[in-house]
Design a protein around this motif. Structure first.
Motif, PDB file in Angstrom:
ATOM      1  N   GLU A 118       0.849  -1.183   0.000  1.00 52.18           N
ATOM      2  CA  GLU A 118       0.000   0.000   0.000  1.00 52.18           C
ATOM      3  C   GLU A 118       0.886   1.234   0.000  1.00 52.18           C
ATOM      4  N   LEU A 119       0.562   2.156  -0.882  1.00 52.09           N
ATOM      5  CA  LEU A 119       1.413   3.330  -1.082  1.00 52.09           C
ATOM      6  C   LEU A 119       0.560   4.586  -0.961  1.00 52.09           C
ATOM      7  N   ASP A 120       0.993   5.510  -0.101  1.00 55.98           N
ATOM      8  CA  ASP A 120       0.352   6.811   0.032  1.00 55.98           C
ATOM      9  C   ASP A 120       1.316   7.887  -0.459  1.00 55.98           C
ATOM     10  N   ASN A 121       0.782   8.847  -1.168  1.00 47.99           N
ATOM     11  CA  ASN A 121       1.613   9.892  -1.745  1.00 47.99           C
ATOM     12  C   ASN A 121       0.878  11.228  -1.580  1.00 47.99           C
ATOM     13  N   VAL A 122       1.395  12.087  -0.718  1.00 45.64           N
ATOM     14  CA  VAL A 122       0.783  13.396  -0.486  1.00 45.64           C
ATOM     15  C   VAL A 122       1.387  14.393  -1.474  1.00 45.64           C
ATOM     16  N   MET A 123       0.513  15.043  -2.244  1.00 45.49           N
ATOM     17  CA  MET A 123       0.965  15.926  -3.318  1.00 45.49           C
ATOM     18  C   MET A 123       0.441  17.335  -3.087  1.00 45.49           C
ATOM     19  N   LYS A 124       1.245  18.313  -3.447  1.00 46.43           N
ATOM     20  CA  LYS A 124       0.796  19.710  -3.477  1.00 46.43           C
ATOM     21  C   LYS A 124       0.586  20.072  -4.940  1.00 46.43           C
ATOM     22  N   LEU A 125      -0.666  20.239  -5.326  1.00 46.91           N
ATOM     23  CA  LEU A 125      -0.993  20.440  -6.730  1.00 46.91           C
ATOM     24  C   LEU A 125      -1.468  21.865  -6.983  1.00 46.91           C
ATOM     25  N   PRO A 126      -0.781  22.597  -7.835  1.00 49.73           N
ATOM     26  CA  PRO A 126      -1.314  23.897  -8.261  1.00 49.73           C
ATOM     27  C   PRO A 126      -2.618  23.668  -9.026  1.00 49.73           C
ATOM     28  N   PRO A 127      -3.438  24.716  -9.166  1.00 51.62           N
ATOM     29  CA  PRO A 127      -4.771  24.527  -9.765  1.00 51.62           C
ATOM     30  C   PRO A 127      -4.764  23.827 -11.115  1.00 51.62           C
ATOM     31  N   ASP A 128      -3.791  24.137 -11.972  1.00 45.94           N
ATOM     32  CA  ASP A 128      -3.804  23.503 -13.299  1.00 45.94           C
ATOM     33  C   ASP A 128      -3.572  22.004 -13.213  1.00 45.94           C
TER      34      ASP A 128
END
Length: 278
Positions: free
Chosen positions: A223-233
């Protein structure tokens, strides 16, 4: 054009081996499939498939998002899982390859690997043919019998795509493996600010295991969790590239602006399963 291994691809009409002659795949019974200008082959016959392939908007969004690197940890996990169970693969198949992102990662790790990308979307395979030089990109519905010889594939990748357990097992080499990636509950949490998400059943990975019961056994699960910071685009791309786009009544109308240019915190949750003959 690829240097096609002998006895790998089979004719979807008669089942005989396909041979590459310049830019044409042909069998000894005279069935022929010409390469498209972009390098892929369309092997679908008759009425094709009743299922809808990814649209141009979905493929553009997927290429933009995957190119940002946010799913690199998943691609690394897929490659590592495959090589733990099939350390020296000669042929790899991605069933539902999309733009070829995961298969290209495996090619980088294994010089000389011959990649076969199957997808129902011609638009996606145009991109796959570009990023899988020397391989075979084939328009095909993975729910149908696969146009590959029995026991010819060392690694089968199946990432967020329909599965065909009996056919995956048939084409798999005796010491090969199948790597399946599915989302877990809470996948893409935080993306609701952009548009509606599809729910993920809690037992999805166990459903995969049940589907392969009797043909392959599970020999690995991560099981893999990946927290991402995504700009609106990129947040919009993350929504538009996936199956939620098929269920939205007009993607552009249902993806709303957040009213802020600040990145969104979005969590990706995956299960990576490996299945072998045991």
């Amino acid at each position: 054009m690829p240097d096609l291994p002998d006895q790998l691809l089979t004719c979807p009409v008669c089942g005989q081996p396909l041979h590459l002659i310049r830019r044409t795949l042909a069998c000894d019974h005279g069935h022929r499939f010409d390469a498209a200008r972009q390098g892929y082959f369309n092997l679908l016959t008759g009425k094709g498939s009743p299922f809808e392939g990814d649209t141009a908007a979905m493929v553009d969004a997927r290429e933009a998002f995957l190119g940002s690197g946010h799913y690199t940890p998943l691609r690394t996990a897929v490659v590592q899982a495959a090589l733990r169970h099939a350390p020296t693969p000669a042929v790899a198949l991605d069933a539902g390859a999309g733009t070829g992102y995961y298969l290209a990662g495996l090619m980088t790790a294994v010089p000389g690997l011959f990649p076969v990308a199957l997808d129902i979307s011609k638009i996606a395979l145009r991109r796959a043919a570009r990023c899988l030089p020397g391989g075979a990109s084939l328009v095909w519905d993975v729910r149908r019998p696969l146009p590959l010889a029995s026991g010819s594939v060392d690694v089968v990748l199946n990432v967020f795509a329909p599965r065909n357990p009996g056919e995956f097992a048939r084409v798999l080499a005796p010491t090969g493996c199948v790597v399946v990636v599915t989302p877990r509950p809470g996948h893409l949490d935080g993306l609701e600010a952009v548009g509606p998400l599809l729910s993920v059943p809690a037992q999805k990975a166990d459903d995969v295991l049940a589907a392969f019961r009797g043909v392959l056994v599970e020999t690995g699960r991560e099981e893999l969790d990946n927290v991402m910071k995504l700009p609106p685009d990129l947040a919009r791309s993350a929504l538009v590239m996936g199956p939620a786009a098929h269920h939205a009544a007009g993607t552009e109308a249902t993806t709303t602006a957040t009213g802020s240019s600040a990145p969104l915190d979005v969590t990706a949750r995956f299960t990576v399963q490996v299945l072998t003959r045991g």
